[in-house]
Design a protein around this motif. Sequence first.
Motif, PDB file in Angstrom:
ATOM      1  N   ALA A 179      23.602 115.203 -33.191  1.00 47.07           N
ATOM      2  CA  ALA A 179      24.233 114.146 -32.316  1.00 47.07           C
ATOM      3  C   ALA A 179      23.513 114.005 -31.021  1.00 47.07           C
ATOM      4  N   SER A 180      22.859 115.074 -30.550  1.00 45.53           N
ATOM      5  CA  SER A 180      22.174 114.684 -29.138  1.00 45.53           C
ATOM      6  C   SER A 180      20.834 114.033 -29.554  1.00 45.53           C
ATOM      7  N   LYS A 181      20.069 114.434 -30.404  1.00 43.08           N
ATOM      8  CA  LYS A 181      18.790 113.683 -30.839  1.00 43.08           C
ATOM      9  C   LYS A 181      19.102 112.071 -31.332  1.00 43.08           C
ATOM     10  N   ALA A 182      20.343 111.928 -32.149  1.00 42.71           N
ATOM     11  CA  ALA A 182      20.620 110.552 -32.247  1.00 42.71           C
ATOM     12  C   ALA A 182      20.935 109.815 -31.211  1.00 42.71           C
ATOM     13  N   ALA A 183      21.462 110.444 -29.988  1.00 40.04           N
ATOM     14  CA  ALA A 183      21.635 109.802 -28.637  1.00 40.04           C
ATOM     15  C   ALA A 183      20.381 109.435 -27.828  1.00 40.04           C
ATOM     16  N   VAL A 184      19.333 110.600 -28.146  1.00 40.26           N
ATOM     17  CA  VAL A 184      18.159 110.273 -27.504  1.00 40.26           C
ATOM     18  C   VAL A 184      17.611 109.099 -28.352  1.00 40.26           C
ATOM     19  N   ILE A 185      17.696 108.810 -29.616  1.00 37.65           N
ATOM     20  CA  ILE A 185      16.963 107.489 -30.282  1.00 37.65           C
ATOM     21  C   ILE A 185      17.750 106.460 -29.613  1.00 37.65           C
ATOM     22  N   ALA A 186      19.034 106.500 -29.737  1.00 35.24           N
ATOM     23  CA  ALA A 186      19.435 105.073 -29.168  1.00 35.24           C
ATOM     24  C   ALA A 186      19.133 104.779 -27.754  1.00 35.24           C
ATOM     25  N   MET A 187      19.070 105.941 -26.888  1.00 39.54           N
ATOM     26  CA  MET A 187      18.935 105.751 -25.410  1.00 39.54           C
ATOM     27  C   MET A 187      17.259 105.146 -25.410  1.00 39.54           C
ATOM     28  N   THR A 188      16.464 105.696 -26.116  1.00 42.77           N
ATOM     29  CA  THR A 188      15.198 104.888 -26.237  1.00 42.77           C
ATOM     30  C   THR A 188      15.305 103.627 -26.308  1.00 42.77           C
ATOM     31  N   LYS A 189      15.735 103.408 -27.411  1.00 42.20           N
ATOM     32  CA  LYS A 189      16.014 101.770 -27.948  1.00 42.20           C
ATOM     33  C   LYS A 189      16.426 100.955 -27.040  1.00 42.20           C
ATOM     34  N   SER A 190      17.432 101.324 -26.163  1.00 41.02           N
ATOM     35  CA  SER A 190      18.250 100.724 -25.259  1.00 41.02           C
ATOM     36  C   SER A 190      17.255 100.462 -23.960  1.00 41.02           C
ATOM     37  N   LEU A 191      16.594 101.707 -23.659  1.00 40.91           N
ATOM     38  CA  LEU A 191      15.624 101.492 -22.239  1.00 40.91           C
ATOM     39  C   LEU A 191      14.315 100.701 -22.641  1.00 40.91           C
TER      40      LEU A 191
END
Length: 249
Positions: free
Chosen positions: A158-170
């Motif tokens: 879950a934490s790494k999925a969040a990092v992927i999504a954060m990357t796409k957003s930023l």
Amino acid sequence: MNSYDFRDRVAVVTGGANGIGAAVAARLVESGARVAIWDMDVSAAEDRVATLPADRVLMVQTDVSDLDSVLAAQKSSEETFGRVDVLINSAGIAGPSAPLAEYPVEMWRKVQAVNVDGTFHTCRAVIPGMVARNYGRIVNIASIAGKEGNPNASAYSASKAAVIAMTKSLGKEMAQHDIAVNCITPATARTRILEQVSQEFIDYMMSKIPRGRFVTVEEVANMVLWMASAENSFTTGAAFDLSGGRATY
């Protein structure tokens, strides 16, 4: 080995004392960069980091899960090197192997605090300076687990999925600047993070990789260096797979 010009560039590598972060930090220094390593345990740095030229490396004891600690590290790094052009977010923990229904709540929170909050804190700290200078490269170390999910590793996945999504957003937020924000989703590498999981879980992860071996930290560093270079001037908000054939999308 391909070479990239990082002369006159300043990089921050979180978790840079060991593992993937250490390999990336070493390649950056060898390519001309000055590097600030933000790590919880700078005293236990790998030889490849400990033997780098002292005038090109700054070791800063940092807890990325604590925003005040990150801001103090940023201040120290900018006082020494002047600015931050490149951020590599490699600090992370695996947490224990356990079914979600039995997963220790405090460990769940700790994994999210380091892997997700830590990435948020460091990006939040360096982005204003990058925007002001209209230049920056951010590479977040996610994981193939963030795409596929590993059983008995819900917190880490879950934490790494969040990092992927954060990357796409930023990446989308920074697209009007010469700032590239991307992440890498590697398969497992033999680093100290494996000390946190069971042998059964390690065997399972190996069985999922068609190449039949774990990725090396050097292989990860090779891909990260291009992502962090000025040559990566168009791609942003992307996840780059390094899975040995495991990735299915």
